[in-house]
Design an enzyme around this catalytic site. Structure first.
Site, mmCIF file in Angstrom:
data_model
loop_
_atom_site.group_PDB
_atom_site.id
_atom_site.type_symbol
_atom_site.label_atom_id
_atom_site.label_comp_id
_atom_site.label_asym_id
_atom_site.label_seq_id
_atom_site.Cartn_x
_atom_site.Cartn_y
_atom_site.Cartn_z
ATOM 1 C CG LEU A 214 11.476 6.116 -4.908
ATOM 2 C CD1 LEU A 214 11.484 7.861 -4.667
ATOM 3 C CD2 LEU A 214 10.636 5.491 -5.409
ATOM 4 C CG ASP B 27 0.844 13.189 -7.311
ATOM 5 O OD1 ASP B 27 2.016 13.075 -6.381
ATOM 6 O OD2 ASP B 27 0.032 14.039 -8.168
ATOM 7 C CG HIS B 28 5.926 13.461 -3.633
ATOM 8 N ND1 HIS B 28 6.057 13.536 -5.309
ATOM 9 C CD2 HIS B 28 6.650 14.244 -3.131
ATOM 10 C CE1 HIS B 28 6.788 14.489 -5.694
ATOM 11 N NE2 HIS B 28 7.388 15.492 -4.688
ATOM 12 C CG HIS C 254 3.638 16.310 -8.532
ATOM 13 N ND1 HIS C 254 2.610 15.138 -7.715
ATOM 14 C CD2 HIS C 254 4.306 16.715 -8.910
ATOM 15 C CE1 HIS C 254 4.547 14.380 -8.385
ATOM 16 N NE2 HIS C 254 5.209 15.749 -8.863
ATOM 17 N NE ARG D 247 20.130 -5.572 -15.556
ATOM 18 C CZ ARG D 247 19.445 -6.423 -16.315
ATOM 19 N NH1 ARG D 247 18.445 -6.240 -17.569
ATOM 20 N NH2 ARG D 247 20.092 -7.843 -17.162
ATOM 21 C CD GLU E 75 11.106 21.197 -8.638
ATOM 22 O OE1 GLU E 75 11.562 20.771 -7.944
ATOM 23 O OE2 GLU E 75 10.911 20.553 -9.237
HETATM 24 C C1 BG6 Z 1 8.708 14.785 -8.734
HETATM 25 C C2 BG6 Z 1 9.354 15.558 -10.593
HETATM 26 O O1 BG6 Z 1 8.178 14.151 -9.126
HETATM 27 O O2 BG6 Z 1 8.719 16.308 -8.222
HETATM 28 C C3 BG6 Z 1 10.533 15.924 -10.051
HETATM 29 O O3 BG6 Z 1 9.757 13.984 -10.967
HETATM 30 C C4 BG6 Z 1 10.243 16.877 -9.243
HETATM 31 O O4 BG6 Z 1 11.488 16.287 -10.738
HETATM 32 C C5 BG6 Z 1 9.492 17.290 -7.727
HETATM 33 O O5 BG6 Z 1 12.142 17.640 -8.897
HETATM 34 C C6 BG6 Z 1 8.915 18.032 -6.493
HETATM 35 O O6 BG6 Z 1 8.823 17.701 -5.496
HETATM 36 P P1 BG6 Z 1 8.858 18.021 -4.183
HETATM 37 O O7 BG6 Z 1 8.134 17.528 -3.197
HETATM 38 O O8 BG6 Z 1 9.805 18.695 -3.792
HETATM 39 O O9 BG6 Z 1 7.962 19.373 -4.919
#
Ligand code: BG6
Length: 507
Positions: A18, A178-179, A241, A47, A217
């Site tokens: 990440l 939460d991106h 999400h 680590r 996805e």
């Molecule tokens: C993450 C999940 O929060 O979101 C992943 O852990 C997933 O499994 C990802 O692939 C999807 O994010 P995005 O931005 O590609 O839709």
């Protein structure tokens, strides 16, 4: 000119994926834009025994494509320091404290500190405690904690974690990432809703028939079989999400766009989700799927580090009821899955049919169809609206037309990445696009009933072929109510314009 912010950022998990893929490039963009300039420093810790030089090489590698010159990269990486650190070992926090104080002085950071936990959640609690007990929190500046998901594994563990963290940090110092909340189009939901009379006036159960949210996805579980098998799509995508998107669509207009006002409305929205407290209700409203081989791809059970008998869901579809005055009776259908036909995230808000149809359908090809507002979240970003008009020519044959505003590649490329926005928000002390504890709590409450019913159910998940749009049961979920998923005509092998991928029209 962007205002420079001074802060020390300490990243736990600095050697991880990440940090490499998202955090360093985002920090670099903030550096290029002048938000981070002279008065910032970053301590990376993990680590592994890395030297500062090696750390700099890794960062240089992650920002290479964004840089204009080697000099620019060197200027940036010169602010980075690495300490090998065992999060459980108190002595290491002494070292961290010492370095933090040195950097504070060297870069004039005014005691401003952000701690970013980009690592396994089981260590969040202990790190929180150590930071406080070992004196890493300052008196003179701000102290903020950024936490990656998952925040707990269920309601109980989330509560424990929250209690543990609150021994060292107040709620307004905790930034739960939460991106999705950093995505352009997710932030645009409120803009579209609350600045357009034609939508806000109709945004209720009188005019909206159903809402469909798809987070599809194409990837499988990749190298995360171990994590995923313990987690499943419900915890991985729905608890965070998906429910965040629902909250933004459902919430009442906040009195301002301040963090507290927005988050209060989202909490209320999440509280109005009907809980499915019995296994029968769960069965009626939620479906779990798992991908099997297809399109030359292996099935989930054959993925590395996955139990060959696993019943973990890689797909979830569900019907969410919102029990409040505005939304009673409007189903919110959600679906999310791995190895689906397309990588596409979108929301369809489908309006009701006109009460009386003046345009009979029997002898014409196209008929008046309900309006659909589509919010394209990714990879396409923008909106489209399905409308009806008369077909040019004699007579009153109808035509479904689409109006759209899809951002072009250049606009998209110039728009900040989710992590960049969120890091900047945290640097500025703006919590709006982070999840409040009560949102997390409410989401777990919702999801836990479903999880529990599934855990007690010994039957197989609904299987779907890799490369499809999910199991047939997910179509039946809508069919029962007289609806169907509005899909896109998407062919990943073709170059397509927004027009080509608009929802398929009824013939
Ligand atoms: C993450 C999940 O929060 O979101 C992943 O852990 C997933 O499994 C990802 O692939 C999807 O994010 P995005 O931005 O590609 O839709």
């Amino acid at each position: 000119m962007n205002t420079e912010i001074s802060a020390l950022l300490t990243i736990f998990g600095a050697t991880g994926d990440l940090a490499h893929r998202k955090l360093y490039p985002s920090l670099f963009r903030l550096f290029k834009k002048g938000y981070l300039k002279n008065n910032f420093a970053v301590i990376g810790t993990a680590r592994r025994e890395w030297t500062n030089e090696y750390f700099h090489e890794v960062i240089a590698d992650s920002v290479q494509d964004l840089a204009e010159s080697q000099d620019e990269i060197e200027q940036f990486t010169s602010h980075f320091y690495y300490i090998s650190h065992n999060v459980k070992d108190a002595a290491h926090y002494e070292e961290l404290k010492h370095l933090s104080e040195q950097l504070d002085e060297k870069y004039k950071l005014d005691g401003n500190r952000i701690f970013y936990l980009a690592m396994a959640p089981e260590f969040f609690g202990i790190i929180g405690d150590m930071l406080k007990n070992k004196g890493l929190l300052t008196e003179n500046g701000f102290n903020r904690l950024i936490i990656e998901k998952p925040f707990g594994h269920d309601l109980e563990t989330a509560r424990e974690l929250n209690e543990q963290l609150s021994r060292s940090f107040n709620e307004d110092q905790i930034y739960r990432i939460d991106h999705y909340l950093g995505k352009e189009m997710i932030q645009n939901i409120s803009a579209v809703r609350f600045s357009n009379m034609i939508f806000e006036a109709l945004w209720n159960n009188k005019y909206i028939d159903n809402v469909q949210i798809t987070l599809a996805e194409t990837v499988g579980v990749e190298d995360r079989g171990d994590y995923y098998n313990r987690t499943g799509a419900l915890r991985d995508m729905v608890q965070n999400h998906v429910l965040q998107i629902v909250a933004l669509l459902v919430m009442e207009p906040p009195i301002s766009l301040e963090g507290e006002d927005v988050r209060n409305e989202k909490i209320k929205a999440l509280r109005s989700l009907r809980l499915y407290e019995t296994a029968e209700e769960v069965k009626k409203n939620f479906i779990r799927g798992q991908y099997i081989a297809g399109d030359d791809l292996v099935g989930y059970r054959d993925e590395p580090k996955v139990d060959p008998d696993s019943t973990t869901e890689t797909y979830v579809a569900g019907k969410i009821h919102i029990d409040n005055f505005r939304w009673a009776g409007v189903p919110f259908y959600i679906r999310t899955g791995k190895r689906m036909a397309q990588k596409e995230t979108y929301i369809h808000v489908q309006f009701k049919h006109m009460a009386m149809n003046l345009f009979p359908s029997e002898d014409v090809k196209e008929v008046a169809e309900p309006n659909i507002l589509t919010i394209h979240i990714s990879p396409q970003e923008g909106f489209s609206l399905r409308l009806n008009a008369k077909r040019v020519g004699q007579g009153m044959e109808m035509k479904n037309i689409r109006m759209h505003q899809i951002f072009d590649e250049k606009t998209q490329a110039n728009s900040p990445e989710a992590y960049e926005r969120l890091l900047l928000d945290c640097l500025n002390g703006d919590p709006t696009n982070f999840t409040h504890w009560q949102e997390v709590e409410q989401s777990w409450k919702y999801v836990d009933y479903i999880r529990q019913a599934w855990d007690e159910d010994t039957s197989e998940p609904c299987f779907y072929e890799s490369g499809s749009m999910g199991p047939k049961e997910s179509y039946e979920l809508l069919k029962r109510d007289g609806f169907s998923w509005t899909e896109f005509n998407w062919d990943p092998n073709k170059e397509q314009s927004p027009n080509d991928i608009m929802p398929e029209m009824t013939e």
